[in-house]
Design a protein around this motif. Structure first.
Motif, PDB file in Angstrom:
ATOM      1  N   ILE A 105      11.423  -5.677  -1.561  1.00 34.62           N
ATOM      2  CA  ILE A 105      12.567  -4.925  -1.438  1.00 34.62           C
ATOM      3  C   ILE A 105      13.152  -4.428  -2.689  1.00 34.62           C
ATOM      4  O   ILE A 105      13.393  -3.117  -2.791  1.00 34.62           O
ATOM      5  N   GLY A 106      13.517  -5.459  -3.509  1.00 36.01           N
ATOM      6  CA  GLY A 106      14.175  -5.060  -4.631  1.00 36.01           C
ATOM      7  C   GLY A 106      13.398  -4.280  -5.608  1.00 36.01           C
ATOM      8  O   GLY A 106      13.928  -3.313  -6.475  1.00 36.01           O
ATOM      9  N   SER A 107      12.223  -4.548  -5.919  1.00 32.94           N
ATOM     10  CA  SER A 107      11.381  -3.776  -6.545  1.00 32.94           C
ATOM     11  C   SER A 107      11.284  -2.273  -6.100  1.00 32.94           C
ATOM     12  O   SER A 107      11.325  -1.269  -6.800  1.00 32.94           O
ATOM     13  N   ALA A 108      10.993  -1.960  -4.921  1.00 33.78           N
ATOM     14  CA  ALA A 108      11.172  -0.763  -4.534  1.00 33.78           C
ATOM     15  C   ALA A 108      12.381   0.090  -4.630  1.00 33.78           C
ATOM     16  O   ALA A 108      12.592   1.383  -5.051  1.00 33.78           O
TER      17      ALA A 108
ATOM     18  N   CYS B 237       0.741  -1.296   0.025  1.00 38.74           N
ATOM     19  CA  CYS B 237      -0.141   0.059  -0.173  1.00 38.74           C
ATOM     20  C   CYS B 237       0.811   1.226  -0.044  1.00 38.74           C
ATOM     21  O   CYS B 237       0.712   2.070  -0.766  1.00 38.74           O
ATOM     22  N   HIS B 238       1.840   1.275   0.791  1.00 41.47           N
ATOM     23  CA  HIS B 238       2.836   2.455   0.826  1.00 41.47           C
ATOM     24  C   HIS B 238       3.467   2.511  -0.570  1.00 41.47           C
ATOM     25  O   HIS B 238       3.628   3.741  -1.069  1.00 41.47           O
ATOM     26  N   ALA B 239       3.842   1.480  -1.128  1.00 41.35           N
ATOM     27  CA  ALA B 239       4.773   1.465  -2.326  1.00 41.35           C
ATOM     28  C   ALA B 239       3.483   2.216  -3.422  1.00 41.35           C
ATOM     29  O   ALA B 239       4.009   3.037  -4.147  1.00 41.35           O
ATOM     30  N   ASP B 240       2.407   1.458  -3.396  1.00 36.71           N
ATOM     31  CA  ASP B 240       1.226   2.291  -4.390  1.00 36.71           C
ATOM     32  C   ASP B 240       1.117   3.479  -4.395  1.00 36.71           C
ATOM     33  O   ASP B 240       0.724   4.246  -5.267  1.00 36.71           O
ATOM     34  N   GLN B 241       1.430   4.117  -2.945  1.00 29.03           N
ATOM     35  CA  GLN B 241       1.030   5.648  -2.563  1.00 29.03           C
ATOM     36  C   GLN B 241       2.607   6.452  -3.128  1.00 29.03           C
ATOM     37  O   GLN B 241       2.471   7.534  -3.050  1.00 29.03           O
TER      38      GLN B 241
END
Length: 131
Positions: free
Chosen positions: A79-82, A42-46
């Motif tokens: 983590i890698g994607s972020a 959710c945080h990544a989506d935001q």
């Protein structure tokens, strides 16, 4: 995941935070890890990728405590994607590599394929496609 589909970040985060507390109170580490992964997503989506990484790292600690290699792999891949989006390519590549090894060790062929795709894209975007 949940936030991009439904669009109500606050409600999603509130529900997931409540779920997380219940899982912690009940000692259900496996579901605690899943809640943390969803919160991080959710945080990544935001667009809050630094917070997403922090939450994914919390999930990683829980996955390791539970000795759940599949969830551990998911944590590393997330983590890698972020990190790719944060421009932290060395860390992203390291996380994808660890995630890939874990996915192979548990026989998750679909996850392995997704991780290989992300690893290749990270190499390409970093100018390391020849590796």
């Amino acid at each position: 995941a949940c936030c991009s589909k439904f669009g109500d970040f606050a409600a999603a985060l509130e529900s997931l935070s409540e779920c997380l507390q219940l899982m912690r109170d009940g000692g259900d580490g496996a579901r605690e890890c899943k809640c943390l992964l969803s919160i991080g997503a959710c945080h990544a989506d935001q667009g809050d990728l630094l917070l997403a990484v922090e939450v994914f790292e919390q999930a990683l600690v829980v996955a390791r405590t539970c000795r759940d290699l599949a969830d551990e792999a998911t944590c590393f891949c997330n983590i890698g994607s972020a990190c790719v989006h944060l421009g932290q390519m060395d860390r992203a590549l390291e996380c994808f590599d660890i995630g890939l090894r874990l996915l192979r060790s548990v026989g998750n062929r679909k996850g392995e394929a997704e991780c290989l795709h992300n690893l290749g894209a990270a190499h390409f975007n970093d100018g390391r496609a020849e590796q």
